[in-house]
Each structure stands twice: as C-alpha cells, then as structure tokens.
Design an enzyme around this catalytic site. Structure first.
Site, PDB file in Angstrom:
ATOM      1  N   HIS A 138      27.511  98.091-108.080  1.00  0.00           N
ATOM      2  CA  HIS A 138      27.052  98.550-109.396  1.00  0.00           C
ATOM      3  C   HIS A 138      28.042  99.479-110.115  1.00  0.00           C
ATOM      4  O   HIS A 138      27.648 100.516-110.677  1.00  0.00           O
ATOM      5  CB  HIS A 138      25.698  99.235-109.276  1.00  0.00           C
ATOM      6  CG  HIS A 138      24.572  98.316-108.889  1.00  0.00           C
ATOM      7  ND1 HIS A 138      24.562  96.969-109.182  1.00  0.00           N
ATOM      8  CD2 HIS A 138      23.392  98.545-108.237  1.00  0.00           C
ATOM      9  CE1 HIS A 138      23.442  96.422-108.731  1.00  0.00           C
ATOM     10  NE2 HIS A 138      22.719  97.348-108.146  1.00  0.00           N
ATOM     11  N   HIS A 212      18.885  97.401-114.783  1.00  0.00           N
ATOM     12  CA  HIS A 212      18.320  97.569-113.441  1.00  0.00           C
ATOM     13  C   HIS A 212      16.900  98.137-113.490  1.00  0.00           C
ATOM     14  O   HIS A 212      16.530  98.971-112.646  1.00  0.00           O
ATOM     15  CB  HIS A 212      19.238  98.461-112.608  1.00  0.00           C
ATOM     16  CG  HIS A 212      19.191  98.184-111.145  1.00  0.00           C
ATOM     17  ND1 HIS A 212      18.081  98.428-110.370  1.00  0.00           N
ATOM     18  CD2 HIS A 212      20.120  97.667-110.308  1.00  0.00           C
ATOM     19  CE1 HIS A 212      18.335  98.089-109.120  1.00  0.00           C
ATOM     20  NE2 HIS A 212      19.572  97.618-109.058  1.00  0.00           N
ATOM     21  N   GLU A 347      17.508  91.141-112.014  1.00  0.00           N
ATOM     22  CA  GLU A 347      18.773  91.563-112.632  1.00  0.00           C
ATOM     23  C   GLU A 347      19.535  90.322-113.074  1.00  0.00           C
ATOM     24  O   GLU A 347      20.087  89.594-112.240  1.00  0.00           O
ATOM     25  CB  GLU A 347      19.590  92.372-111.626  1.00  0.00           C
ATOM     26  CG  GLU A 347      18.854  93.593-111.119  1.00  0.00           C
ATOM     27  CD  GLU A 347      19.350  94.045-109.747  1.00  0.00           C
ATOM     28  OE1 GLU A 347      20.571  94.194-109.560  1.00  0.00           O
ATOM     29  OE2 GLU A 347      18.518  94.238-108.852  1.00  0.00           O
TER      30      GLU A 347
HETATM   31  C1  BGC Z   1      20.794  95.660-104.967  1.00  0.00           C
HETATM   32  C2  BGC Z   1      20.097  96.342-103.815  1.00  0.00           C
HETATM   33  C3  BGC Z   1      20.189  97.824-104.022  1.00  0.00           C
HETATM   34  C4  BGC Z   1      19.558  98.139-105.358  1.00  0.00           C
HETATM   35  C5  BGC Z   1      19.574  99.600-105.685  1.00  0.00           C
HETATM   36  C6  BGC Z   1      20.110  96.048-106.216  1.00  0.00           C
HETATM   37  O1  BGC Z   1      20.733  95.459-107.300  1.00  0.00           O
HETATM   38  O2  BGC Z   1      20.837  94.274-104.806  1.00  0.00           O
HETATM   39  O3  BGC Z   1      20.669  95.994-102.588  1.00  0.00           O
HETATM   40  O4  BGC Z   1      19.566  98.512-103.001  1.00  0.00           O
HETATM   41  O5  BGC Z   1      20.208  97.443-106.360  1.00  0.00           O
HETATM   42  O6  BGC Z   1      20.777 100.156-105.451  1.00  0.00           O
END
Ligand code: BGC
Length: 382
Positions: A138, A212, A347
């Site tokens: 991310h 998110h 997402e």
């Molecule tokens: C990921 C997860 C992660 C979450 C929060 C998601 O997009 O796929 O593995 O724990 O984001 O960080």
C-alpha cells in the site's frame, strides 16, 4: 465511460434492483445536494486538515477528510429508510494518524503488495520499503493514505463533488517520477459514491490507486459481515503464496471456496479458505469484464437491513479482504472494538505485484499519458 452490465443469468438478480420501486424513486429525486467544509484538526506536524461533507437530495451523507483523501463516514438508508454509517473508521484525526489498517483511505502510489519491495523499470532496479513482512504494501511507510491532499469542491448541477489532489515527489517512498494524483468523490442523487482517479508523471513510474474502505452494511460496530451475501463477477482469481504474493497463476474459482459468481454468504465457507493465519479472504479476483470500461463488478447485500452495495469499476481486479487482521484491539467511531470480520473491503485495482508478473495487466505510467480509473459504490435497499 459507459456502464456495461454483464448479461449472465447468474447475475440476473442484480438487474431486478434497477427496477425496484425504491430505486426508481431515488433515481428520480430532484437535485439539491450540498458540500460543506469544516476543520478536522491539525496533524502532529502542523498541517491543517479539512473535512468535506457531501449530502445528496435523498439525505445520503459522505464525509471525506483531506488527510489520506479518506472516507470517514457514509450514511445510507436501510429498507425501512433508516440511515446508518456503513464504513469503519474514527472520529478524530489523531486516531487516523496512529496505527490502523488503512480505514477509508486512498491508497497509492501502488496499492497492494510488491514482492520483497523490488521491481525493475527500464532496466533499473528500484527498492521500496518492506512494511508487510518481506513485502511492500500500500505505497510504503508514508503512502498517499498518510499525506494531506489539497481539496476543491467541483460540484456540477447540484451534484455534490470534491476533487482531492496530491503531488508526490520524484523518489518519494522509492518510486521514480514526480506524480500528481487526483481523486474526485461525487455523491450522485442515485445514491452512488463515485470515485474518479487520475495521475500524471514526469518520468516512467508505476501506479495503482484504490480506496480502502471497510464496509459493514448493517452499520459501523454492528458485528461481523459474515452473513452478508456477496457476488463477484469473476470466474478467476490470482492464488497467493504464504506472504500473500500472487504465484503468477490465474486460477478458476469453479468448485472452490473462492467462487462468489453466485450470491453466497461471506462466512459460508470462510473457514476453508486456504492460506496463512489468520485465514479468511485476502485475494484478488480477475474481473470478467477485463477492465477499461466502467462495469458491474460486485454486489453485497446485508439480509437484516436489506442494504445493497453494488460496485462498478473500470479496473481489471478487485481485492476481497474480509478484515481478517482485525482482532479487537482497535475501537472505532461507535465505541465498539473491531473484531475479526467487522468489515469487508472490495479494493478495485490492478493485480497485486503486477510489475513483477508480465502476464498481469500493466501498471507502468509513461510521461505524457494520464492514468484514469473510476469506481462507483452504488447503494439501495430491498
Ligand atoms: C490487504 C490485507 C491487509 C489490509 C490492511 C488489504 O488490502 O490485502 O492483507 O491486511 O489491506 O492492511
């Protein structure tokens, strides 16, 4: 962009929504939305943060802050017309500045994982922060979710909208090229929250933007989402290794616990999802429409409240994440501790670790080109 609705029998139930009485009423509602701006405090390093409240003609309310261009609240009615806030999050800025799993945030420069934080572009190797076990996640240590964006109301014809802009410096978080990203939130009178992303760069770089938000259609703090019925318009997904990096295979969901091509309760088979602890869904689906055109991609219904969320996107993939890492240590807006599966994320994105998989849709952005992506979260109730 044109909406393309897949004409597959299994998804016919979705079309019924478009003709339901509540739907018609909503769509025909007169104009009259508004945008209000207020202060959401000041970051620890002294930057003022604003809160934009978008209200549509039906009284649906979306609240977005300039910190992380982040959706903090989204109030939508149930089948009896009673509104509830259907996204997880906090009341105050200090909580968003603290550790949390990306509640509501805009994610960039590259959403999802990059294996070992390494990639090659034009023969040059780049090294990014490994902030998720051995991998990059991310956007890194201080991704777009932790930046203060500029905001400008851009409402047209009484439809409330705000554009957020962030200018990311060359080599910020290890990514090449100065990149300017925008995300415009529009709250239509058909109870759709529309997110339109753009990005331009001065050097070749990689981009994958998403939102998110964690949804709970029963309302924030109202238990788990395991009984929500989910449909994803995908016959295939990208299997992952133990660190959640795609193996490169594009596998069929048929006959497996990954299959959501027909509406199925999220919790129905969740205990059987293969993968590392703590288990649950954390996988990218390969949308059947292939991306490039805004198209119906997923639908979720909470059987108790009757609230329905449909997701349309122009992206080729969707990460289904069922809040597996929530463990009761974070307390949200409603004063309730978020337990495992307190929310789900859909997402919309290019596939995880795309830059290291030539068979995945490309994430490279060249100077002179504009990255464009649209996702619509459409709400109704039945
Ligand atoms: C990921 C997860 C992660 C979450 C929060 C998601 O997009 O796929 O593995 O724990 O984001 O960080």
């Amino acid at each position: 962009m044109r909406d393309r609705i897949p004409a597959v029998a299994a998804w016919a139930a979705l079309f019924a929504l478009a003709t339901a009485p509540g739907w018609a009423q909503t769509a025909a509602a007169s104009k009259g939305g508004r945008v209000e701006k207020s202060s959401f405090g000041t970051t620890k390093d002294g930057q003022p943060v604003d809160l934009y409240t978008l209200t549509n003609a039906n009284g649906v309310v979306a609240r977005i802050i300039t910190y992380g261009a982040l959706l903090t609240e989204l109030h939508v009615p149930d089948k009896a017309g009673k509104p509830a806030d259907v996204v997880l999050g906090f009341k105050s800025l200090d909580r968003y500045e603290g550790a949390h799993p990306y509640f509501g945030a805009t994610i960039g420069r590259v959403a999802n994982r990059i294996a070992k934080g390494k990639f090659k572009l034009l023969g040059q190797e780049y090294t990014l922060a490994t902030n998720n076990g051995p991998n990059h996640l991310h956007g890194g240590l201080k991704g777009f979710d932790k930046r203060v964006w500029k905001a400008q109301p851009v409402s047209v014809g009484g439809v409330p909208a705000v554009r957020f802009t962030y200018a990311s410096a060359d080599m910020e978080e290890g990514y090449p090229g100065a990149l300017t990203a925008t995300v415009t939130y529009t709250l239509t009178h058909a109870n759709e929250l529309r997110l339109e992303y753009t990005a331009v760069t001065d050097k070749p770089t990689i981009v994958n933007l998403t939102n998110h938000s964690y949804f709970n259609l029963a309302g924030d703090g109202q238990g788990t989402i395991l009984d929500h019925e989910l449909t994803i318009m995908a016959d295939r997904y990208t299997p992952v290794d133990d660190t959640l990096i795609p193996t490169g295979e594009i596998a069929s969901v048929r006959g497996t616990v990954m299959d959501f091509s027909r509406a199925t309760a999220i919790g129905a088979r969740i205990k059987d999802v293969p993968g590392p602890a703590p288990g649950g869904y954390d996988h990218n689906y390969v949308l059947s429409h292939g991306g490039g055109v805004l198209a119906m991609s997923a639908a979720v219904r909470d059987p108790q409240s009757g609230r329905v969320l449909e997701v349309l996107t122009s992206e080729p993939g969707i990460q289904l994440y069922t809040g597996n890492f929530l463990d009761g240590t974070i307390t949200g807006k409603a004063g309730v501790a978020y337990q495992k599966h307190a929310g789900f994320c859909l997402e919309t994105q290019h596939f995880p670790d795309s830059i290291n998989h030539p068979n995945f849709p490309p994430v490279v952005l060249q100077p002179g080109r504009t990255f464009k992506s649209t996702t619509v979260y459409r709400f109704s109730a039945r």
